[in-house]
Design a protein around this motif. Structure first.
Motif, short mmCIF file in Angstrom:
data_model
loop_
_atom_site.label_atom_id
_atom_site.label_comp_id
_atom_site.label_asym_id
_atom_site.label_seq_id
_atom_site.Cartn_x
_atom_site.Cartn_y
_atom_site.Cartn_z
N TYR A 62 -7.16 45.53 55.63
CA TYR A 62 -6.15 46.21 56.44
C TYR A 62 -5.77 47.56 55.85
CZ TYR A 62 -5.71 41.90 59.08
OH TYR A 62 -5.98 40.81 59.87
N GLN A 63 -5.75 47.66 54.54
CA GLN A 63 -5.48 48.96 53.93
C GLN A 63 -6.60 49.94 54.26
OE1 GLN A 63 -4.99 47.77 49.83
NE2 GLN A 63 -2.76 47.74 49.99
N LYS A 64 -7.84 49.47 54.23
CA LYS A 64 -8.99 50.32 54.55
C LYS A 64 -8.93 50.80 55.99
CE LYS A 64 -13.00 48.48 55.25
NZ LYS A 64 -14.30 47.78 55.08
N MET A 65 -8.33 49.98 56.88
CA MET A 65 -8.24 50.33 58.28
C MET A 65 -6.95 51.06 58.63
SD MET A 65 -10.08 47.17 60.24
CE MET A 65 -10.28 48.23 61.69
N SER A 66 -6.27 51.57 57.60
CA SER A 66 -5.08 52.43 57.75
C SER A 66 -3.85 51.69 58.23
CB SER A 66 -5.37 53.61 58.71
OG SER A 66 -6.43 54.40 58.19
N PHE A 67 -3.81 50.36 58.06
CA PHE A 67 -2.57 49.64 58.27
C PHE A 67 -1.63 49.96 57.10
CE2 PHE A 67 -5.00 47.39 61.32
CZ PHE A 67 -4.14 46.66 62.13
N GLN A 68 -0.35 50.03 57.37
CA GLN A 68 0.64 50.30 56.33
C GLN A 68 1.30 49.00 55.88
OE1 GLN A 68 3.44 53.41 57.46
NE2 GLN A 68 1.95 54.28 58.88
N CYS A 69 1.28 48.77 54.58
CA CYS A 69 1.99 47.61 54.04
C CYS A 69 3.44 48.00 53.85
CB CYS A 69 1.37 47.19 52.71
SG CYS A 69 2.11 45.69 52.00
N VAL A 70 4.33 47.44 54.66
CA VAL A 70 5.71 47.90 54.70
C VAL A 70 6.71 46.97 54.03
CG1 VAL A 70 5.40 49.35 56.74
CG2 VAL A 70 5.93 46.94 57.02
N LEU A 115 3.68 42.28 55.05
CA LEU A 115 3.77 42.69 56.44
C LEU A 115 3.06 44.03 56.60
CD1 LEU A 115 4.96 42.35 59.30
CD2 LEU A 115 7.02 43.49 58.49
N PHE A 116 2.03 44.05 57.46
CA PHE A 116 1.26 45.26 57.72
C PHE A 116 1.51 45.73 59.15
CE2 PHE A 116 -1.03 43.67 54.09
CZ PHE A 116 -1.55 44.80 53.46
N ILE A 117 1.49 47.06 59.33
CA ILE A 117 1.73 47.62 60.66
C ILE A 117 0.82 48.82 60.89
CG2 ILE A 117 3.58 49.21 59.94
CD1 ILE A 117 5.05 48.41 62.56
N TYR A 118 0.37 48.97 62.13
CA TYR A 118 -0.50 50.07 62.53
C TYR A 118 0.09 50.65 63.82
CZ TYR A 118 -4.82 52.58 63.79
OH TYR A 118 -5.73 53.55 64.12
N TYR A 119 0.51 51.91 63.77
CA TYR A 119 1.19 52.52 64.91
C TYR A 119 0.17 53.07 65.91
CZ TYR A 119 5.42 52.23 62.11
OH TYR A 119 6.47 51.77 61.36
N VAL A 120 0.47 52.88 67.20
CA VAL A 120 -0.38 53.38 68.29
C VAL A 120 0.50 54.10 69.30
CG1 VAL A 120 -2.08 51.53 68.01
CG2 VAL A 120 -0.18 51.24 69.63
N ASN A 121 -0.14 54.86 70.18
CA ASN A 121 0.57 55.54 71.28
C ASN A 121 1.77 56.34 70.80
OD1 ASN A 121 -1.23 54.39 73.10
ND2 ASN A 121 0.07 52.59 73.45
N ARG A 122 1.58 57.09 69.75
CA ARG A 122 2.64 57.93 69.19
C ARG A 122 3.79 57.13 68.60
NH1 ARG A 122 3.27 63.03 73.46
NH2 ARG A 122 1.09 63.70 73.37
N GLY A 123 3.59 55.84 68.46
CA GLY A 123 4.61 55.06 67.77
C GLY A 123 4.69 55.49 66.32
N ARG A 124 5.86 55.38 65.74
CA ARG A 124 6.03 55.77 64.34
C ARG A 124 7.25 55.08 63.76
NH1 ARG A 124 8.95 61.64 64.18
NH2 ARG A 124 10.05 61.54 66.15
N SER A 125 7.32 55.12 62.45
CA SER A 125 8.45 54.49 61.77
C SER A 125 9.70 55.32 61.97
CB SER A 125 8.16 54.35 60.27
OG SER A 125 8.19 55.61 59.65
#
Length: 251
Positions: A158-166, A184-194
């Motif tokens: 998941y880290q290699k695929m640019s998921f963020q460990c939050v 907990l890993f998260i990957y933002y799409v559609n301009r989603g962001r933290s």
């Protein structure tokens, strides 16, 4: 039941992998794969929901070059569910857009690949199917999932695929009476962001540094005026991001 040739790909010819939705005819194989790959046991209702597409989307990987009519049996899978962002445990990690009150997320439920078929990019391709699906939903802001703390290959993937460990969630899993942490890993799409973008975090750091410098200057000036021999203890503290963790125990 899975045949021996299904788990002995290393002695067979080169696999040709293709991907398709999971369907009712996959039920028996899907249950067997989950039982072999995971320490957690799933209810039969879960598998019925997966193969019939009831509130769960799924993709399967098959080896089209397997002999004996087994070329359509699953050798890998991923299952996921779409949920409302406001009803999720990561609500505070999503920046809500007032123009999109019904924002959603895609949660990856299970992901697995038979051991002989690993390191062929199958898991990455399955995850990309989920990301592509999430990106096709205009209201979807992110894909997220949990990984048990000792599963280093999954964490690396998941880290290699640019998921963020939050987050690290303590005692998230309960397996055979033993508690295990989860990431907990998260990957933002559609301009989603933290809630805090990198630029905003940098701005907060600069502001905090400036305020700290001003505070120190004021204290030094006050120290000189009073000619005190002891430096006053500062009671101020700063925090850039929320540090609360969602502690849950899963059976």
């Amino acid at each position: 039941m899975l045949s021996s040739s299904m788990v002995n790909v290393k002695t067979s010819h080169h696999p040709i992998i293709s991907y398709r939705p999971i369907r009712p005819s996959d039920l028996e194989v899907l249950e067997k794969l989950h039982g072999d790959l995971f320490p957690i046991r799933y209810e039969s209702e879960f598998f019925q929901n997966v193969v019939n597409g009831r509130d769960i989307v799924s993709w399967g990987a098959v080896d089209c070059n397997r002999p004996n009519g087994q070329s359509d049996e699953l050798i890998g899978f991923v299952t996921a569910r779409t949920i409302r962002a406001k009803e999720s445990e990561v609500e505070d990690l999503i920046r809500f857009d007032p123009s999109m009150p019904d924002q959603t997320l895609v949660y990856i439920l299970t992901l697995g690949v038979l051991e002989p078929y690993r390191k062929l990019g199958i898991a990455s391709s399955l995850i990309r199917e989920v990301i592509k699906y999430a990106s096709s939903i205009p209201t979807c802001q992110a894909v997220y999932l949990h990984v048990i703390s000792y599963n280093n290959p999954a964490i690396y993937l998941y880290q290699k695929m640019s998921f963020q460990c939050v987050r690290r969630l303590h005692s998230f899993y309960l397996i055979n009476g033993q508690h295990y942490d989860a990431y907990l890993f998260i990957y933002y799409v559609n301009r989603g962001r933290s809630p805090c973008s990198p630029i905003e975090i940098l701005t907060l750091l600069v502001t905090y540094a400036k305020s700290g410098f001003k505070s120190m200057t004021a204290k030094l000036w006050k120290h000189e005026e009073r000619k005190t021999s002891k430096w006053p203890k500062s009671k101020e503290s700063g925090c850039l991001l929320p540090t609360t963790q969602n502690k849950r125990t899963h059976n």
